[in-house]
Design a protein around this motif. Structure first.
Motif, PDB file in Angstrom:
ATOM      1  N   VAL A 222       0.858  -1.179   0.000  1.00 29.85           N
ATOM      2  CA  VAL A 222       0.000   0.000   0.000  1.00 29.85           C
ATOM      3  C   VAL A 222       0.896   1.231   0.000  1.00 29.85           C
ATOM      4  CG1 VAL A 222      -1.707   1.329   1.300  1.00 29.85           C
ATOM      5  CG2 VAL A 222      -1.888  -1.154   1.195  1.00 29.85           C
ATOM      6  N   PHE A 223       0.597   2.158  -0.903  1.00 25.43           N
ATOM      7  CA  PHE A 223       1.348   3.397  -1.019  1.00 25.43           C
ATOM      8  C   PHE A 223       0.498   4.520  -0.435  1.00 25.43           C
ATOM      9  CE2 PHE A 223       2.937   0.541  -4.161  1.00 25.43           C
ATOM     10  CZ  PHE A 223       4.308   0.795  -4.209  1.00 25.43           C
ATOM     11  N   SER A 224       0.971   5.095   0.670  1.00 20.26           N
ATOM     12  CA  SER A 224       0.219   6.168   1.318  1.00 20.26           C
ATOM     13  C   SER A 224       1.121   6.932   2.278  1.00 20.26           C
ATOM     14  CB  SER A 224      -0.969   5.592   2.102  1.00 20.26           C
ATOM     15  OG  SER A 224      -1.629   6.622   2.807  1.00 20.26           O
ATOM     16  N   SER A 225       0.874   8.220   2.358  1.00 19.00           N
ATOM     17  CA  SER A 225       1.579   9.038   3.350  1.00 19.00           C
ATOM     18  C   SER A 225       0.626   9.437   4.477  1.00 19.00           C
ATOM     19  CB  SER A 225       2.167  10.286   2.683  1.00 19.00           C
ATOM     20  OG  SER A 225       1.125  11.042   2.090  1.00 19.00           O
ATOM     21  N   THR A 226      -0.617   8.944   4.433  1.00 18.76           N
ATOM     22  CA  THR A 226      -1.599   9.372   5.437  1.00 18.76           C
ATOM     23  C   THR A 226      -2.043   8.261   6.376  1.00 18.76           C
ATOM     24  OG1 THR A 226      -3.447   8.989   3.922  1.00 18.76           O
ATOM     25  CG2 THR A 226      -2.482  11.211   3.946  1.00 18.76           C
ATOM     26  N   ILE A 227      -1.688   7.016   6.100  1.00 18.43           N
ATOM     27  CA  ILE A 227      -2.011   5.949   7.049  1.00 18.43           C
ATOM     28  C   ILE A 227      -0.704   5.422   7.619  1.00 18.43           C
ATOM     29  CG2 ILE A 227      -4.220   5.321   6.000  1.00 18.43           C
ATOM     30  CD1 ILE A 227      -2.859   2.966   4.642  1.00 18.43           C
ATOM     31  N   ASP A 228      -0.786   4.785   8.784  1.00 18.57           N
ATOM     32  CA  ASP A 228       0.450   4.313   9.405  1.00 18.57           C
ATOM     33  C   ASP A 228       0.442   2.832   9.752  1.00 18.57           C
ATOM     34  OD1 ASP A 228      -1.299   4.367  11.526  1.00 18.57           O
ATOM     35  OD2 ASP A 228      -0.246   5.943  12.623  1.00 18.57           O
ATOM     36  N   LYS A 229      -0.626   2.122   9.363  1.00 17.55           N
ATOM     37  CA  LYS A 229      -0.703   0.707   9.697  1.00 17.55           C
ATOM     38  C   LYS A 229      -1.498  -0.037   8.619  1.00 17.55           C
ATOM     39  CE  LYS A 229      -2.164  -2.384  13.420  1.00 17.55           C
ATOM     40  NZ  LYS A 229      -3.296  -3.163  13.019  1.00 17.55           N
ATOM     41  N   VAL A 230      -0.986  -1.211   8.235  1.00 19.65           N
ATOM     42  CA  VAL A 230      -1.688  -2.098   7.314  1.00 19.65           C
ATOM     43  C   VAL A 230      -1.580  -3.519   7.852  1.00 19.65           C
ATOM     44  CG1 VAL A 230      -1.407  -0.651   5.256  1.00 19.65           C
ATOM     45  CG2 VAL A 230       0.374  -2.298   5.845  1.00 19.65           C
ATOM     46  N   ASP A 231      -2.508  -4.366   7.440  1.00 16.75           N
ATOM     47  CA  ASP A 231      -2.549  -5.746   7.901  1.00 16.75           C
ATOM     48  C   ASP A 231      -2.698  -6.677   6.708  1.00 16.75           C
ATOM     49  OD1 ASP A 231      -2.525  -5.326  10.773  1.00 16.75           O
ATOM     50  OD2 ASP A 231      -4.565  -4.553  10.564  1.00 16.75           O
ATOM     51  N   TRP A 232      -2.850  -7.953   6.988  1.00 22.28           N
ATOM     52  CA  TRP A 232      -3.189  -8.986   6.010  1.00 22.28           C
ATOM     53  C   TRP A 232      -2.134  -9.130   4.919  1.00 22.28           C
ATOM     54  CZ3 TRP A 232      -7.033  -5.172   7.023  1.00 22.28           C
ATOM     55  CH2 TRP A 232      -7.880  -5.524   8.071  1.00 22.28           C
ATOM     56  N   ASN A 233      -0.910  -9.453   5.348  1.00 21.99           N
ATOM     57  CA  ASN A 233       0.152  -9.758   4.395  1.00 21.99           C
ATOM     58  C   ASN A 233       0.476  -8.537   3.520  1.00 21.99           C
ATOM     59  OD1 ASN A 233       2.076 -11.456   3.296  1.00 21.99           O
ATOM     60  ND2 ASN A 233       0.678 -12.449   1.887  1.00 21.99           N
ATOM     61  N   THR A 234       0.520  -7.382   4.166  1.00 25.42           N
ATOM     62  CA  THR A 234       0.668  -6.109   3.454  1.00 25.42           C
ATOM     63  C   THR A 234       1.828  -5.305   4.028  1.00 25.42           C
ATOM     64  OG1 THR A 234      -1.711  -6.087   3.107  1.00 25.42           O
ATOM     65  CG2 THR A 234      -0.570  -4.009   2.770  1.00 25.42           C
ATOM     66  N   ARG A 235       2.508  -4.603   3.143  1.00 23.82           N
ATOM     67  CA  ARG A 235       3.602  -3.713   3.526  1.00 23.82           C
ATOM     68  C   ARG A 235       3.218  -2.291   3.125  1.00 23.82           C
ATOM     69  NH1 ARG A 235       8.221  -2.030   0.582  1.00 23.82           N
ATOM     70  NH2 ARG A 235       7.699  -3.404  -1.146  1.00 23.82           N
ATOM     71  N   LEU A 236       3.541  -1.320   3.948  1.00 22.22           N
ATOM     72  CA  LEU A 236       3.235   0.086   3.691  1.00 22.22           C
ATOM     73  C   LEU A 236       4.474   0.793   3.154  1.00 22.22           C
ATOM     74  CD1 LEU A 236       1.235   2.489   4.008  1.00 22.22           C
ATOM     75  CD2 LEU A 236       2.168   2.789   6.328  1.00 22.22           C
ATOM     76  N   VAL A 237       4.295   1.568   2.071  1.00 23.44           N
ATOM     77  CA  VAL A 237       5.359   2.401   1.520  1.00 23.44           C
ATOM     78  C   VAL A 237       4.879   3.843   1.592  1.00 23.44           C
ATOM     79  CG1 VAL A 237       6.664   3.015  -0.564  1.00 23.44           C
ATOM     80  CG2 VAL A 237       6.240   0.604  -0.009  1.00 23.44           C
ATOM     81  N   THR A 238       5.666   4.683   2.267  1.00 22.47           N
ATOM     82  CA  THR A 238       5.289   6.088   2.415  1.00 22.47           C
ATOM     83  C   THR A 238       6.128   7.004   1.533  1.00 22.47           C
ATOM     84  OG1 THR A 238       6.798   6.321   4.294  1.00 22.47           O
ATOM     85  CG2 THR A 238       4.506   5.754   4.797  1.00 22.47           C
ATOM     86  N   GLY A 239       7.165   6.454   0.903  1.00 15.22           N
ATOM     87  CA  GLY A 239       8.068   7.261   0.087  1.00 15.22           C
ATOM     88  C   GLY A 239       7.667   7.301  -1.371  1.00 15.22           C
TER      89      GLY A 239
END
Length: 188
Positions: free
Chosen positions: A88-105
């Motif tokens: 997930v690409f986002s600069s407004t959320i800080d947590k993801v679940d279910w086999n997911t990685r967050l990218v803020t850059g």
């Protein structure tokens, strides 16, 4: 190099959401179309989401297989959704679940890096994220399930481009309810 596929349901006038982020214009997909999307999801090794689409998907599919009226295809979709790695690409959320990685850059840099890896196809969803990938020349295939409805505005499937993108038609198919699938590959 991995293949990047952008596919979504779309109105005849080119929108993935009507004004107010309304996605109810298509109604539930036919069993045949739902199965087609399930097959596409199964073939994808990694799914890339923008924030809005992530919030829509993650609000239902983690428990979609536990709904009392879930069809076998919906049960399989929910299980596959949970099991498939996601970014997930986002600069407004800080947590993801279910086999997911967050990218803020930088989304384009990360998608470019992911495409260069070995592995199977990746799917991308969300107009803003896909638009950035499109402008960067990263999308290899487009799949549009076009519904026979005009909504007059909202979130467009395609964003503004800096230059033309030439495509080759690779599939057309008609589904119940007048939905027409068209798939195109980017001509390189």
């Amino acid at each position: 190099m991995r293949k990047l596929i952008f596919g979504m349901n779309v109105t005849l006038d080119g929108y993935i959401a009507a004004p107010g982020d309304d996605i109810g214009w298509g109604g539930p997909p036919s069993d045949e179309l739902f199965q087609w999307w399930l097959d596409q999801e199964r073939a994808s090794d990694l799914t890339l989401y923008g924030r809005k689409l992530w919030e829509t998907m993650s609000s239902y599919w983690p428990t979609g297989d536990q709904q009392p009226n879930a069809t076998p295809a919906e049960i399989e979709f929910a299980r596959n959704w949970r099991d498939t790695p996601k970014v997930v690409f986002s600069s407004t959320i800080d947590k993801v679940d279910w086999n997911t990685r967050l990218v803020t850059g930088d989304a384009v840099a990360e998608i470019t890096r992911l495409k260069a890896e070995d592995g199977g196809p990746m799917s991308i969803g969300g107009a803003t994220l896909a638009g950035a990938a499109l402008r960067a020349g990263l999308i290899d295939e487009y799949a549009l399930a076009t519904y026979p409805v005009l909504v007059g505005g909202g979130t467009p499937f395609f964003t503004a481009l800096d230059s033309w993108v030439n495509l080759n038609l690779v599939e057309t198919r008609t589904f119940p309810g007048g939905v027409v699938l068209t798939r195109y590959e980017t001509r390189r």
